[in-house]
Design a protein around this motif. Structure first.
Motif, mmCIF file in Angstrom:
data_model
loop_
_atom_site.group_PDB
_atom_site.id
_atom_site.type_symbol
_atom_site.label_atom_id
_atom_site.label_comp_id
_atom_site.label_asym_id
_atom_site.label_seq_id
_atom_site.Cartn_x
_atom_site.Cartn_y
_atom_site.Cartn_z
ATOM 1 N N GLU A 299 -3.621 41.214 98.576
ATOM 2 C CA GLU A 299 -4.775 41.812 99.246
ATOM 3 C C GLU A 299 -4.946 41.231 100.645
ATOM 4 N N ALA A 300 -4.817 39.912 100.770
ATOM 5 C CA ALA A 300 -4.950 39.264 102.070
ATOM 6 C C ALA A 300 -3.858 39.739 103.020
ATOM 7 N N PHE A 301 -2.643 39.885 102.511
ATOM 8 C CA PHE A 301 -1.529 40.366 103.332
ATOM 9 C C PHE A 301 -1.819 41.772 103.847
ATOM 10 N N GLU A 302 -2.343 42.630 102.992
ATOM 11 C CA GLU A 302 -2.537 44.028 103.374
ATOM 12 C C GLU A 302 -3.762 44.247 104.253
ATOM 13 N N ARG A 303 -4.642 43.270 104.338
ATOM 14 C CA ARG A 303 -5.776 43.403 105.268
ATOM 15 C C ARG A 303 -5.314 43.332 106.715
ATOM 16 N N GLY A 304 -4.129 42.797 106.938
ATOM 17 C CA GLY A 304 -3.593 42.725 108.294
ATOM 18 C C GLY A 304 -4.154 41.554 109.068
ATOM 19 N N GLY A 305 -3.766 41.478 110.332
ATOM 20 C CA GLY A 305 -4.215 40.379 111.174
ATOM 21 C C GLY A 305 -3.635 39.048 110.745
ATOM 22 N N VAL A 306 -2.488 39.106 110.060
ATOM 23 C CA VAL A 306 -1.894 37.895 109.509
ATOM 24 C C VAL A 306 -1.372 36.995 110.620
ATOM 25 N N MET A 307 -1.593 35.704 110.476
ATOM 26 C CA MET A 307 -1.039 34.703 111.380
ATOM 27 C C MET A 307 -0.022 33.885 110.584
ATOM 28 N N GLY A 308 1.248 34.263 110.673
ATOM 29 C CA GLY A 308 2.256 33.606 109.871
ATOM 30 C C GLY A 308 2.356 34.233 108.498
ATOM 31 N N LYS A 309 2.414 33.412 107.460
ATOM 32 C CA LYS A 309 2.688 33.897 106.111
ATOM 33 C C LYS A 309 1.599 33.483 105.114
ATOM 34 N N HIS A 310 1.487 34.308 104.040
ATOM 35 C CA HIS A 310 0.742 33.939 102.845
ATOM 36 C C HIS A 310 1.762 33.467 101.813
ATOM 37 N N VAL A 311 1.452 32.363 101.148
ATOM 38 C CA VAL A 311 2.414 31.725 100.252
ATOM 39 C C VAL A 311 1.788 31.479 98.891
ATOM 40 N N LEU A 312 2.600 31.657 97.846
ATOM 41 C CA LEU A 312 2.196 31.347 96.476
ATOM 42 C C LEU A 312 2.720 29.968 96.103
ATOM 43 N N ALA A 313 1.822 29.078 95.686
ATOM 44 C CA ALA A 313 2.221 27.755 95.222
ATOM 45 C C ALA A 313 2.338 27.806 93.704
ATOM 46 N N VAL A 314 3.478 27.422 93.173
ATOM 47 C CA VAL A 314 3.738 27.513 91.742
ATOM 48 C C VAL A 314 3.611 26.129 91.110
ATOM 49 N N SER A 315 2.770 26.013 90.110
ATOM 50 C CA SER A 315 2.616 24.752 89.384
ATOM 51 C C SER A 315 2.845 24.992 87.903
ATOM 52 N N ARG A 316 3.175 23.937 87.175
ATOM 53 C CA ARG A 316 3.485 24.047 85.739
ATOM 54 C C ARG A 316 2.473 23.262 84.926
#
Length: 316
Positions: A299-316
């Motif tokens: 959702e954040a990516f598709e709102r636009g106006g992105v500065m760089g990247k959105h990243v998923l942090a994976v934890s176990r």
């Protein structure tokens, strides 16, 4: 293991994190414990159903192209990688039904990973795999940027854009960045010689340029018209208007609009790591989300106006 999956074509709310079997590496493959995976435009297009001919219609479909993590084990015949190595890499886009990077573990062929840049956190490294390799191959191979040439980067504040600004500078280009005015300070800090506000700057008032790198996909012919003699243009956009403009531009020969989609192997990833280690390329991360919030990241990516990247942090 937990993995993000597309349950049907549609908006981000079709994404789910589900339990699935942990994969095992076969001959020539490596099992990686994923620490981070970034959100890319390709992910959003597949999720929305824009690439059904490639992704198919069988659900669930895995999501996530790039990753940074740690080697768990290797299959027969793998050399140069061992358990505990920190690596980064990219799955093949056509493997989404069986392999995807937004998951706790991923299996990939050994030729699709390389040592991650030393000292760079996984979240930052993951932000550069697709974006950085796309920018590098586009500049070095597609348009063959030469030292001293004038480069325009459209959509310069996004993931590929911020990488392209830095790599164009590293390759000797004189860089003009076209982006929102609020991103001007960042882009100058990344190495842009000039920053223009796309909201107030029309194509007919800028240029000429030797190279145009487009990440937007609109008004392609107008920007192609700003090429100097011998100029080259490349776009990473896959939208129908962009594809139509690419096809129509073929009559212009060398000054056509080149289509492009990165699919890097170990050699490109190793080269990219060198730019990071030298300080010529640094990550720009706007948002970090836990794997469980993959829908919010989209959702954040598709709102636009992105500065760089959105990243998923994976934890176990």
């Amino acid at each position: 293991m937990k993995a993000a999956q597309i349950t049907s074509f549609g908006t981000p709310d079709v994404l789910r994190v589900t339990e699935t079997d942990r994969p095992s590496p076969g001959a020539g493959e490596v099992l990686v414990a994923v620490e981070a995976s970034s959100v890319n435009g390709h992910d959003a297009i597949v999720r929305a159903g824009g690439l059904r001919m490639v992704s198919g219609r069988k659900f669930p479909i895995g999501v996530g192209l790039d990753f940074a993590g740690v080697v768990v084990t290797t299959g027969p015949g793998v050399e140069g990688h061992r358990a505990g190595d920190r690596v980064w890499g990219m799955v093949h886009p056509r493997q989404r039904h069986t392999v995807a990077a937004a998951a706790e573990y991923v299996v990939v062929p050994a030729e699709r990973i390389a040592p991650a840049p030393a000292g760079v956190p996984a979240v930052e490294a993951a932000s550069l795999v697709v974006a950085g390799s796309t920018a590098l191959i586009a500049l070095r191979d597609s348009v063959q940027l030469k030292d001293g040439e004038r480069v325009l980067v459209r959509g310069a504040a996004g993931g590929v854009g911020t990488a392209a600004v830095q790599l164009a500078r590293a390759l000797g280009g004189r860089v003009t960045a076209l982006a929102r005015d609020r991103h001007a300070a960042l882009l100058r800090d990344l190495g842009a010689d000039e920053v223009l506000d796309y909201g107030t700057t029309t194509p007919d008032r800028i240029g000429p340029f030797d190279v145009v790198v487009d990440t937007v996909g609109s008004e392609l012919n107008r920007y192609r018209g700003r090429l100097a003699k011998g100029g080259r243009m490349v776009t990473i956009a896959l939208s129908p208007p962009a594809l139509a403009a690419i096809a129509a531009s073929s009559i212009h020969g060398a000054r056509r609009i080149r289509a492009f989609s990165a699919n890097p192997g170990s050699a490109v990833l190793a080269e990219l790591a060198g730019y990071v280690t030298s300080g010529a390329l640094r990550p720009v991360v706007q948002g970090v989300y836990p794997l469980a919030d993959v829908a919010a990241a989209h959702e954040a990516f598709e709102r636009g106006g992105v500065m760089g990247k959105h990243v998923l942090a994976v934890s176990r």
